[in-house]
Design an enzyme around this catalytic site. Sequence first.
Site, PDB file in Angstrom:
ATOM      1  N   GLU A 161      -9.814  -3.349  -5.927  1.00 48.61           N
ATOM      2  CA  GLU A 161      -9.703  -3.365  -4.462  1.00 48.61           C
ATOM      3  C   GLU A 161      -9.786  -4.799  -3.931  1.00 48.61           C
ATOM      4  O   GLU A 161      -9.019  -5.177  -3.034  1.00 48.61           O
ATOM      5  CB  GLU A 161     -10.788  -2.483  -3.820  1.00 48.61           C
ATOM      6  N   GLU A 197       0.315  10.952   4.789  1.00 47.44           N
ATOM      7  CA  GLU A 197       0.117   9.503   4.746  1.00 47.44           C
ATOM      8  C   GLU A 197       1.404   8.770   4.358  1.00 47.44           C
ATOM      9  O   GLU A 197       1.735   7.729   4.934  1.00 47.44           O
ATOM     10  CB  GLU A 197      -0.988   9.175   3.749  1.00 47.44           C
ATOM     11  N   GLU A 233     -11.341   5.983  -2.330  1.00 51.00           N
ATOM     12  CA  GLU A 233     -11.315   6.458  -0.939  1.00 51.00           C
ATOM     13  C   GLU A 233     -12.427   5.811  -0.121  1.00 51.00           C
ATOM     14  O   GLU A 233     -12.221   5.419   1.038  1.00 51.00           O
ATOM     15  CB  GLU A 233     -11.463   7.988  -0.901  1.00 51.00           C
ATOM     16  N   ASP A 243       0.825  -1.206   0.000  1.00 54.62           N
ATOM     17  CA  ASP A 243       0.000   0.000   0.000  1.00 54.62           C
ATOM     18  C   ASP A 243       0.861   1.258   0.000  1.00 54.62           C
ATOM     19  O   ASP A 243       0.462   2.290  -0.543  1.00 54.62           O
ATOM     20  CB  ASP A 243      -0.993   0.003   1.170  1.00 54.62           C
TER      21      ASP A 243
HETATM   22  C1  HMH Z   1      -5.415  -0.107  -2.412  1.00 52.83           C
HETATM   23  N1  HMH Z   1      -7.055   1.624  -2.060  1.00 52.83           N
HETATM   24  C2  HMH Z   1      -5.828   1.172  -1.808  1.00 52.83           C
HETATM   25  N2  HMH Z   1      -4.987   1.835  -1.011  1.00 52.83           N
HETATM   26  C3  HMH Z   1      -5.361   3.012  -0.445  1.00 52.83           C
HETATM   27  N3  HMH Z   1      -4.485   3.673   0.363  1.00 52.83           N
HETATM   28  C4  HMH Z   1      -6.647   3.515  -0.706  1.00 52.83           C
HETATM   29  C5  HMH Z   1      -7.476   2.781  -1.519  1.00 52.83           C
HETATM   30  C6  HMH Z   1      -7.198   4.780  -0.144  1.00 52.83           C
HETATM   31  O1  HMH Z   1      -6.797   5.736   0.195  1.00 52.83           O
END
Ligand code: HMH
Length: 239
Positions: free
Chosen positions: A228, A97, A149, A55
């Site tokens: 996702e 972030e 989001e 991520d």
């Molecule tokens: C895979 N989807 C993924 N990572 C993230 N950080 C977000 C959505 C949302 O911010």
Amino acid sequence: MEGKTREDLEKNGMIDTWLKKHRLLYTGATKHPFILSIRDGTIDLSSFRTWLGQDYLFVREFAAFVAGVLVKAWKQSDDSYGDTEVILGGLAALNDEVEWFKREASKWDVPLSTIAPQKANGDYCRFLEYLISPEVGYTEAITAFWAIEAVYQESFAHCLEDGYKTPPELQETCQRWGNDGFGQYCLSLKKITNRCLEKASEDAQLFNASKEVLNKAEVALIRVLEHEVEFWNMSRGGS
Ligand code: HMH
């Protein structure tokens, strides 16, 4: 039936209509076994570490995507709606972030500099790149942005709802996307998206044109949900 559907549409907007239509897929993305395993405390920590590293890579690409959406908003939306402020706020939050990911990764001994994107991650990032290409309009891109989001917001908020057994060391992660402020931000994006979709629908009627913009936005929503699900699957699969 027909009249009720239209009423429904006016009250709740196009997104809720689409979410009802694609309920199974949406639930698959927001209540994935990876998320359920965080919520019930059975998560395998190697899965969590995989997710964290992947991520981090995703979010860096996502920042470029959000910048691309900002450019589209600046070119294609009416200034008086304030879309660019909301998107810029999102971009600013991504700056924090990325720093958070670095701190969290060092806590969990995840070596960010040597991690390579796995296939599901690479596929998702290629889709983001497509979405900011010149042939894609603002409405399609902002629909995808909201969905990306919203999936995280709903998923991680679920890990903090009544009855959760989320391990304490994962609660900060869940707070990042599950907190009320992030929820409000997602609602702002949803309002913007619904407004764009409404306009696309009116334009199609007014000019007796095709619903191409709407169709593309709906497909983008579906693609995001699919990516996702694949991203969670990849995380569960471990390193
Ligand atoms: C895979 N989807 C993924 N990572 C993230 N950080 C977000 C959505 C949302 O911010």
